[in-house]
Design a protein around this motif. Structure first.
Motif, PDB file in Angstrom:
ATOM      1  N   GLY A  24     -18.627   1.984  -7.514  1.00 35.37           N
ATOM      2  CA  GLY A  24     -17.975   2.504  -8.423  1.00 35.37           C
ATOM      3  C   GLY A  24     -17.832   3.790  -7.636  1.00 35.37           C
ATOM      4  N   ASP A  25     -18.524   4.111  -5.528  1.00 33.82           N
ATOM      5  CA  ASP A  25     -18.261   5.265  -4.699  1.00 33.82           C
ATOM      6  C   ASP A  25     -17.466   4.964  -4.373  1.00 33.82           C
ATOM      7  OD1 ASP A  25     -20.527   3.392  -4.198  1.00 33.82           O
ATOM      8  OD2 ASP A  25     -21.600   5.105  -4.480  1.00 33.82           O
ATOM      9  N   CYS A  26     -16.480   4.259  -4.182  1.00 31.28           N
ATOM     10  CA  CYS A  26     -16.375   3.645  -2.892  1.00 31.28           C
ATOM     11  C   CYS A  26     -14.756   3.035  -2.407  1.00 31.28           C
ATOM     12  CB  CYS A  26     -17.093   2.530  -2.688  1.00 31.28           C
ATOM     13  SG  CYS A  26     -16.567   1.542  -0.250  1.00 31.28           S
ATOM     14  N   ALA A  27     -13.802   4.350  -2.418  1.00 33.56           N
ATOM     15  CA  ALA A  27     -12.449   3.436  -2.217  1.00 33.56           C
ATOM     16  C   ALA A  27     -12.111   2.191  -1.602  1.00 33.56           C
ATOM     17  CB  ALA A  27     -11.643   4.893  -1.720  1.00 33.56           C
ATOM     18  N   VAL A  28     -11.381   1.526  -1.766  1.00 26.64           N
ATOM     19  CA  VAL A  28     -11.819   0.199  -0.698  1.00 26.64           C
ATOM     20  C   VAL A  28      -9.480   0.055  -0.715  1.00 26.64           C
ATOM     21  CG1 VAL A  28     -13.112  -0.733  -1.716  1.00 26.64           C
ATOM     22  CG2 VAL A  28     -10.591  -1.398  -2.592  1.00 26.64           C
ATOM     23  N   TRP A  29      -9.400  -0.569   1.006  1.00 26.82           N
ATOM     24  CA  TRP A  29      -8.104  -0.597   1.284  1.00 26.82           C
ATOM     25  C   TRP A  29      -8.364  -1.954   1.232  1.00 26.82           C
ATOM     26  CZ3 TRP A  29      -5.459   3.362   5.051  1.00 26.82           C
ATOM     27  CH2 TRP A  29      -4.154   3.380   5.609  1.00 26.82           C
ATOM     28  N   ASP A  30      -6.579  -2.327   1.474  1.00 26.19           N
ATOM     29  CA  ASP A  30      -6.942  -4.015   1.268  1.00 26.19           C
ATOM     30  C   ASP A  30      -6.027  -4.009   2.634  1.00 26.19           C
ATOM     31  OD1 ASP A  30      -6.765  -6.658   1.556  1.00 26.19           O
ATOM     32  OD2 ASP A  30      -5.115  -6.756  -0.326  1.00 26.19           O
ATOM     33  N   GLU A  31      -6.476  -4.796   4.162  1.00 26.16           N
ATOM     34  CA  GLU A  31      -5.554  -4.760   5.030  1.00 26.16           C
ATOM     35  C   GLU A  31      -4.793  -3.814   5.381  1.00 26.16           C
ATOM     36  OE1 GLU A  31      -4.580  -9.580   5.904  1.00 26.16           O
ATOM     37  OE2 GLU A  31      -5.775  -9.984   4.177  1.00 26.16           O
ATOM     38  N   PRO A  32      -5.007  -2.934   6.063  1.00 23.19           N
ATOM     39  CA  PRO A  32      -4.014  -1.161   5.693  1.00 23.19           C
ATOM     40  C   PRO A  32      -3.458  -1.789   7.549  1.00 23.19           C
ATOM     41  CG  PRO A  32      -6.495  -1.403   5.821  1.00 23.19           C
ATOM     42  CD  PRO A  32      -6.274  -2.422   6.230  1.00 23.19           C
ATOM     43  N   PHE A  33      -2.857  -2.796   8.156  1.00 20.84           N
ATOM     44  CA  PHE A  33      -2.683  -2.972   9.780  1.00 20.84           C
ATOM     45  C   PHE A  33      -1.459  -4.438   9.267  1.00 20.84           C
ATOM     46  CE2 PHE A  33      -5.263  -0.326  11.295  1.00 20.84           C
ATOM     47  CZ  PHE A  33      -5.008   0.796  11.830  1.00 20.84           C
ATOM     48  N   TYR A  34      -1.556  -4.495   7.921  1.00 17.28           N
ATOM     49  CA  TYR A  34      -1.040  -6.436   7.711  1.00 17.28           C
ATOM     50  C   TYR A  34       0.538  -5.646   8.068  1.00 17.28           C
ATOM     51  CZ  TYR A  34      -0.168 -10.859   6.277  1.00 17.28           C
ATOM     52  OH  TYR A  34       0.396 -12.242   5.799  1.00 17.28           O
ATOM     53  N   ALA A  35       1.577  -5.001   7.305  1.00 17.51           N
ATOM     54  CA  ALA A  35       3.056  -4.866   7.138  1.00 17.51           C
ATOM     55  C   ALA A  35       3.032  -4.464   8.930  1.00 17.51           C
ATOM     56  CB  ALA A  35       3.188  -3.372   6.746  1.00 17.51           C
ATOM     57  N   ALA A  36       2.182  -3.267   9.580  1.00 12.28           N
ATOM     58  CA  ALA A  36       2.961  -2.789  10.946  1.00 12.28           C
ATOM     59  C   ALA A  36       2.192  -4.640  11.365  1.00 12.28           C
ATOM     60  CB  ALA A  36       0.772  -2.366  11.638  1.00 12.28           C
ATOM     61  N   TYR A  37       1.514  -5.220  11.385  1.00 10.73           N
ATOM     62  CA  TYR A  37       1.337  -7.041  12.503  1.00 10.73           C
ATOM     63  C   TYR A  37       2.388  -7.728  12.529  1.00 10.73           C
ATOM     64  CZ  TYR A  37      -0.611 -11.137  13.036  1.00 10.73           C
ATOM     65  OH  TYR A  37      -0.631 -12.753  13.215  1.00 10.73           O
ATOM     66  N   LEU A  38       2.511  -7.494  11.023  1.00  9.37           N
ATOM     67  CA  LEU A  38       4.160  -8.932  10.775  1.00  9.37           C
ATOM     68  C   LEU A  38       5.438  -7.598  11.379  1.00  9.37           C
ATOM     69  CD1 LEU A  38       3.691  -9.419   7.140  1.00  9.37           C
ATOM     70  CD2 LEU A  38       3.514 -10.728   9.165  1.00  9.37           C
TER      71      LEU A  38
END
Length: 240
Positions: A24-38
């Motif tokens: 409830g006090d935490c933003a999350v980001w799922d695999e930020p560099f995945y698109a850059a990697y691909l």
């Protein structure tokens, strides 16, 4: 606080993202560099074109966002990173503004799970060598080993393991981290429909796993290659 959690694929990483999101006090980001990697590698992954179209593929913009304050004014910003996505030439300076944690899992379990979703993985696909390199890099500039946590310890006793992790990060543990709604999270990457079936059915961490899986010879050789990197980080893992 920005928390960069570094793991390979099939490593309890999505469940850990859900646990932090549930605080409830935490933003999350799922695999930020995945698109850059691909985009940079041209590698053929499931949903490759859709991922590049839907997510930011400029690694400089991604890195800047990883170092920025958490979205929505949250005090915590949890970033679920894949070690294999940190290609040579991508600026890693943002890592110095993060609390870097390394999430590990026995390579036999990783290979067995990964092969069910994408056949014929290589050592580069499962992230163990990249994880060890990143671990050494962080240890070098911070002057001590970064935090390591093993997925087996989390599954064996989620409350104890997550309490130890939160203590290491200097944040309070909350019981909310142990449960989340079924069906996924709004922060899931577009690739969730291919990779996240089991965790979407879950509402908490699964029970401990049984014996290590039996693998065919080619996969067993892959495990042998990855094992020294896993064992080196395992030796300095968090212990409750």
């Amino acid at each position: 606080m920005n928390i960069a959690m570094w793991s390979g694929p099939r490593n309890l990483s999505t469940a850990m993202m859900y646990a932090f999101a549930a605080r409830g006090d935490c933003a999350v980001w799922d695999e930020p560099f995945y698109a850059a990697y691909l985009s940079r590698t041209g590698i053929d992954h499931p949903m490759r074109d859709e991922i590049i179209a839907a997510h930011e593929a400029d690694p400089a913009k991604v890195a800047a966002a990883c170092a920025a304050p958490a979205p929505d004014g949250q005090p915590l910003f949890y970033q679920k990173h894949m070690t294999l996505h940190m290609l040579p030439g991508i600026d890693r300076g943002f890592m110095r503004s993060c609390q870097n944690v390394f999430l590990i899992r026995h390579p036999a379990r990783v290979v067995a799970s990964y092969a069910k979703k994408r056949e014929g993985p290589t050592l580069a696909d499962i992230g163990f060598t990249q994880q060890a390199d990143l671990f050494d890099e962080v240890a070098g500039w911070q002057g001590k080993p970064p935090v390591v946590i093993d997925s087996a310890d989390i599954r064996a006793n989620p409350k104890t393991a997550l309490t130890a992790l939160c203590t290491a990060l200097g944040i309070p543990f909350t019981e909310a981290m142990l449960h989340w709604p079924a069906g996924g999270h709004a922060s899931d990457g577009i690739w969730a429909s291919h990779w996240y079936g089991a965790v979407h059915r879950s509402t908490g961490f699964e029970d401990p796993e049984g014996p290590l899986p039996d693998l065919p010879p080619d996969y067993a050789r892959l495990v042998e290659q990855a094992l020294p990197h896993y064992e080196r980080l395992w030796a300095v893992r968090l212990r409750a």
